[in-house]
Design a protein around this motif. Structure first.
Motif, short mmCIF file in Angstrom:
data_model
loop_
_atom_site.label_atom_id
_atom_site.label_comp_id
_atom_site.label_asym_id
_atom_site.label_seq_id
_atom_site.Cartn_x
_atom_site.Cartn_y
_atom_site.Cartn_z
N GLY A 64 -16.67 72.18 28.59
CA GLY A 64 -16.28 73.37 27.84
C GLY A 64 -17.48 74.11 27.30
N SER A 65 -17.30 74.71 26.14
CA SER A 65 -18.38 75.49 25.52
C SER A 65 -19.29 74.64 24.65
N ARG A 66 -19.15 73.34 24.74
CA ARG A 66 -19.99 72.46 23.92
C ARG A 66 -21.44 72.51 24.40
N SER A 67 -22.32 72.03 23.53
CA SER A 67 -23.75 72.10 23.80
C SER A 67 -24.41 70.77 23.46
N ALA A 68 -25.72 70.74 23.57
CA ALA A 68 -26.47 69.52 23.24
C ALA A 68 -26.27 69.13 21.78
N ALA A 69 -25.91 70.09 20.94
CA ALA A 69 -25.66 69.79 19.53
C ALA A 69 -24.47 68.87 19.35
N ASP A 70 -23.61 68.79 20.35
CA ASP A 70 -22.43 67.92 20.27
C ASP A 70 -22.73 66.49 20.71
N GLY A 71 -23.97 66.22 21.08
CA GLY A 71 -24.38 64.86 21.42
C GLY A 71 -24.73 64.71 22.88
N ALA A 72 -25.49 63.67 23.18
CA ALA A 72 -25.97 63.43 24.53
C ALA A 72 -24.84 63.07 25.49
N VAL A 73 -23.68 62.70 24.96
CA VAL A 73 -22.56 62.31 25.82
C VAL A 73 -21.99 63.51 26.59
N VAL A 74 -22.22 64.73 26.10
CA VAL A 74 -21.69 65.93 26.75
C VAL A 74 -22.55 66.30 27.96
N PRO A 75 -21.98 66.32 29.17
CA PRO A 75 -22.77 66.65 30.36
C PRO A 75 -23.03 68.15 30.45
N LEU A 76 -24.26 68.51 30.78
CA LEU A 76 -24.63 69.92 30.83
C LEU A 76 -25.23 70.32 32.18
N SER A 77 -26.16 69.54 32.70
CA SER A 77 -26.82 69.88 33.97
C SER A 77 -25.89 69.56 35.14
N PRO A 78 -26.15 70.15 36.31
CA PRO A 78 -25.32 69.82 37.48
C PRO A 78 -25.28 68.32 37.77
N GLU A 79 -26.41 67.65 37.63
CA GLU A 79 -26.45 66.21 37.91
C GLU A 79 -25.61 65.43 36.90
N GLU A 80 -25.72 65.78 35.63
CA GLU A 80 -24.92 65.11 34.60
C GLU A 80 -23.44 65.39 34.80
N LEU A 81 -23.10 66.61 35.14
CA LEU A 81 -21.71 66.97 35.37
C LEU A 81 -21.14 66.21 36.56
N ALA A 82 -21.93 66.09 37.63
CA ALA A 82 -21.46 65.37 38.81
C ALA A 82 -21.23 63.90 38.49
N ARG A 83 -22.13 63.29 37.74
CA ARG A 83 -21.97 61.88 37.37
C ARG A 83 -20.73 61.69 36.50
N SER A 84 -20.56 62.57 35.52
CA SER A 84 -19.40 62.46 34.63
C SER A 84 -18.10 62.70 35.38
N ALA A 85 -18.10 63.65 36.31
CA ALA A 85 -16.90 63.92 37.11
C ALA A 85 -16.53 62.70 37.94
N ALA A 86 -17.52 62.07 38.56
CA ALA A 86 -17.25 60.89 39.40
C ALA A 86 -16.66 59.76 38.56
N GLN A 87 -17.19 59.57 37.37
CA GLN A 87 -16.67 58.52 36.50
C GLN A 87 -15.24 58.84 36.04
N ALA A 88 -14.99 60.11 35.74
CA ALA A 88 -13.65 60.50 35.29
C ALA A 88 -12.62 60.37 36.41
N VAL A 89 -13.00 60.74 37.62
CA VAL A 89 -12.09 60.61 38.76
C VAL A 89 -11.81 59.13 39.04
N ALA A 90 -12.84 58.30 38.93
CA ALA A 90 -12.65 56.87 39.10
C ALA A 90 -11.69 56.32 38.05
N ALA A 91 -11.67 56.94 36.86
CA ALA A 91 -10.77 56.51 35.79
C ALA A 91 -9.36 57.06 35.96
N GLY A 92 -9.16 57.99 36.92
CA GLY A 92 -7.82 58.48 37.21
C GLY A 92 -7.60 59.97 37.15
N ALA A 93 -8.63 60.75 36.83
CA ALA A 93 -8.47 62.21 36.82
C ALA A 93 -8.20 62.71 38.23
#
Length: 242
Positions: A8-37
């Motif tokens: 969403g519109s979150r930023s680094a101020a919301d913590g390191a857990v929020v993915p921002l770069s393409p690589e971070e987003l891809a990793r987070s998406a893969a983990q979320a899909v593995a969890a059932g998304a």
């Protein structure tokens, strides 16, 4: 259907857990899909962390995510990323790599032009109808309504005590919604009550760091995968009890 909304519109101020770069987003998406998304919704970001409709940034983000998952991937077209309606439309026209779908907030100036351009490009449209706006009335009168992929019923009430009532009011305002499927979700304190309501009503829903940083018990989520896993538990329990 449980869609994951990665950042969403979150930023680094919301913590390191929020993915921002393409690589971070891809990793987070893969983990979320593995969890059932079953779908992914993402806000592509500039290097400084701002939402953007830039074709270069969008292409890099989509390509990174698609290298890791095989589910539909959608993006925002929110006016905050490009406030001028004409410039927003020009940005969408310039996309060289296309998302599977894109959300269009129907209360925003220029929404129908953006939706029409997306449809012409073969991109599915999520009609974002926010509570507290005239989006539902505009959508009811829209000739594009029957052509959208789904309605994204977005409950902006963050109060866990009132979010469910706000969701029911929004659904009533939407009425038949041109016969399109409805994905219902909340945000912040309203995210979990609205997700459970979606389960009881048998509607699609979404969960992820865009909508909340916290689990139902108040603990901070470790990432999108944990939110999706808990979302499926909450959704499933409400489906069984309804």
């Amino acid at each position: 259907m449980v869609q994951v909304c990665l950042n969403g519109s979150r930023s680094a101020a919301d913590g390191a857990v929020v993915p921002l770069s393409p690589e971070e987003l891809a990793r987070s998406a893969a983990q979320a899909v593995a969890a059932g998304a079953t779908q992914v919704h993402v806000h592509p970001k500039t290097p400084c962390g701002r939402d953007t409709l830039s074709p270069r940034v969008l292409a890099a983000t989509l390509e990174a995510i698609r290298s890791r998952v095989r589910v539909p991937v959608g993006v925002t077209t929110g006016a905050w990323a490009e406030p001028d309606p004409a410039a927003r439309l020009a940005r969408v026209r310039s996309w060289s790599v296309l998302p599977d779908f894109a959300s269009v907030n129907w209360h925003e100036p220029g929404a129908e032009a953006v939706a029409g351009q997306l449809l012409a490009l073969g991109v599915g449209v999520e009609a974002g109808i926010w509570s507290g706006t005239d989006g539902a009335a505009r959508f009811a009168a829209s000739p594009l309504g029957p052509r959208v992929l789904r309605v994204l019923a977005e409950v902006t009430d963050p109060d866990p005590a009132t979010a469910e009532d706000s969701a029911r009011s929004l659904l009533a305002a939407l009425g038949p919604a041109h016969g399109r499927p409805v994905l219902l979700h909340g945000e912040e304190g309203g995210a979990w009550p609205v997700l459970r309501l979606a389960g009881r009503l048998g509607l699609g829903t979404r969960i992820g760091l865009e909508d909340t940083l916290f689990l139902p018990d108040g603990r901070r989520a470790s990432g999108n995968a944990q939110l999706v896993a808990e979302g499926l538990v909450q959704y499933g329990s409400c489906r069984r009890s309804s």
